[in-house]
Design an enzyme around this catalytic site. Structure first.
Site, PDB file in Angstrom:
ATOM      1  N   GLY A 144       0.739  -1.245   0.000  1.00 45.28           N
ATOM      2  CA  GLY A 144       0.000   0.000   0.000  1.00 45.28           C
ATOM      3  C   GLY A 144       0.769   1.294   0.000  1.00 45.28           C
ATOM      4  O   GLY A 144       1.962   1.355  -0.248  1.00 45.28           O
TER       5      GLY A 144
ATOM      6  N   CYS B  11      11.654  -1.799  -1.334  1.00 48.31           N
ATOM      7  CA  CYS B  11      10.266  -1.554  -1.725  1.00 48.31           C
ATOM      8  C   CYS B  11       9.610  -0.547  -0.777  1.00 48.31           C
ATOM      9  O   CYS B  11       9.915   0.637  -0.853  1.00 48.31           O
ATOM     10  CB  CYS B  11       9.498  -2.865  -1.836  1.00 48.31           C
ATOM     11  SG  CYS B  11       7.973  -2.695  -2.789  1.00 48.31           S
TER      12      CYS B  11
ATOM     13  N   HIS C  97      12.547  -5.747  -5.845  1.00 51.65           N
ATOM     14  CA  HIS C  97      12.834  -6.860  -4.934  1.00 51.65           C
ATOM     15  C   HIS C  97      14.136  -7.550  -5.319  1.00 51.65           C
ATOM     16  O   HIS C  97      14.141  -8.453  -6.163  1.00 51.65           O
ATOM     17  CB  HIS C  97      11.670  -7.853  -4.949  1.00 51.65           C
ATOM     18  CG  HIS C  97      10.417  -7.258  -4.392  1.00 51.65           C
ATOM     19  ND1 HIS C  97      10.109  -7.329  -3.060  1.00 51.65           N
ATOM     20  CD2 HIS C  97       9.437  -6.540  -4.974  1.00 51.65           C
ATOM     21  CE1 HIS C  97       8.979  -6.685  -2.838  1.00 51.65           C
ATOM     22  NE2 HIS C  97       8.551  -6.190  -3.990  1.00 51.65           N
TER      23      HIS C  97
ATOM     24  N   GLU D 117      15.782  -9.670  -3.818  1.00 50.44           N
ATOM     25  CA  GLU D 117      15.826 -11.064  -3.385  1.00 50.44           C
ATOM     26  C   GLU D 117      15.069 -12.000  -4.316  1.00 50.44           C
ATOM     27  O   GLU D 117      15.182 -13.212  -4.209  1.00 50.44           O
ATOM     28  CB  GLU D 117      15.242 -11.182  -1.973  1.00 50.44           C
ATOM     29  CG  GLU D 117      13.721 -11.180  -1.899  1.00 50.44           C
ATOM     30  CD  GLU D 117      13.041  -9.824  -2.094  1.00 50.44           C
ATOM     31  OE1 GLU D 117      11.804  -9.794  -2.071  1.00 50.44           O
ATOM     32  OE2 GLU D 117      13.741  -8.801  -2.280  1.00 50.44           O
TER      33      GLU D 117
END
Length: 182
Positions: A40, A65, A150, A152
Site C-alpha cells: 500500500g 520496496c 525486490h 531477493e
C-alpha cells in the site's frame, strides 16, 4: 527470500514487527537494519516514516520496496501513486552509476517522486528502464541505500543481489570506523 539473502551475505538476522519503535530496535544493538517490503500507500504510515528516519540516522540501513519509500519520506521526499503499478518480473532497471541494467521483480503501486529529492542528501542511483521511475538511491553521507524493487526475487536470476553485498560493506565499514576510533 530477503532473510536468506542476508544470511548468504554472512549476516545474522533478527526480525521485529513493523510497528517496533526505533528505540526498541536500537536497544537490540544491531549492526544494521533492513526496512523491508509491505503493501500500500506509505504516506499515512507516520509511525513507520519516523522509525525509518531515526534508524537510518543511527545505523547502516537498507530499504527494500516499502522500506525505500519510507526512507524517501523520512528524508523529506514525497511519494506518488503510479498510473500503472509495476508488477511481475523482467523489469529493466538502470544503475546510473555503472550503466548496468538489472532485470528485476517488482510489485508496487507507489513510488518516490525524484523531483521531491532533487538537491537532497540522496544520490538517485537507479531508474526504471520502462518509465524512468526512481528505483534506487544512496545517501551521500550516511550508510543508507535503498531500492524500489525486490533484489531477493531473482528475476535476473541474481542481477539485483548486489544490494545485499553493498549493505554488508556498509556494515563492515561502520564496524571498521568504530574500531579505529577506540
Amino acid at each position: 527470500s530477503i532473510l536468506r539473502c542476508l544470511e548468504a551475505a554472512g549476516l545474522r538476522v533478527q526480525v521485529v514487527p513493523g510497528r517496533t519503535p526505533a528505540s526498541e530496535v536500537l536497544a537490540l544493538a544491531p549492526a544494521g537494519v533492513v526496512l523491508s517490503n509491505g503493501p500500500g500507500d506509505p504516506a499515512p504510515l507516520d509511525f513507520a516514516v519516523e522509525t525509518a528516519g531515526a534508524l537510518a540516522r543511527a545505523l547502516p540501513t537498507l530499504g527494500i520496496c516499502l522500506g525505500h519509500q519510507l526512507l524517501g519520506l523520512a528524508f523529506g521526499g514525497r511519494t506518488v501513486k503510479l498510473k500503472f503499478g509495476h508488477r511481475g518480473i523482467n523489469h529493466p532497471v538502470l544503475d546510473r552509476r555503472t550503466g548496468v541494467v538489472e532485470v528485476t521483480s517488482q510489485n508496487h503501486g507507489f513510488a518516490v517522486d525524484p523531483e521531491s529529492l532533487a538537491g537532497s542528501e540522496f544520490e538517485l542511483t537507479h531508474v526504471s528502464g520502462n518509465d524512468g521511475t526512481l528505483e534506487g538511491m544512496a545517501h551521500r553521507t550516511l550508510p543508507v541505500l535503498s531500492c524500489q524493487y525486490h533484489p531477493e526475487a531473482g528475476a535476473g536470476p541474481h542481477d539485483a543481489r548486489v544490494w545485499f553485498a553493498a549493505f554488508r560493506k556498509l556494515i563492515d565499514a561502520r564496524g571498521a570506523q568504530g574500531a579505529a576510533r577506540q
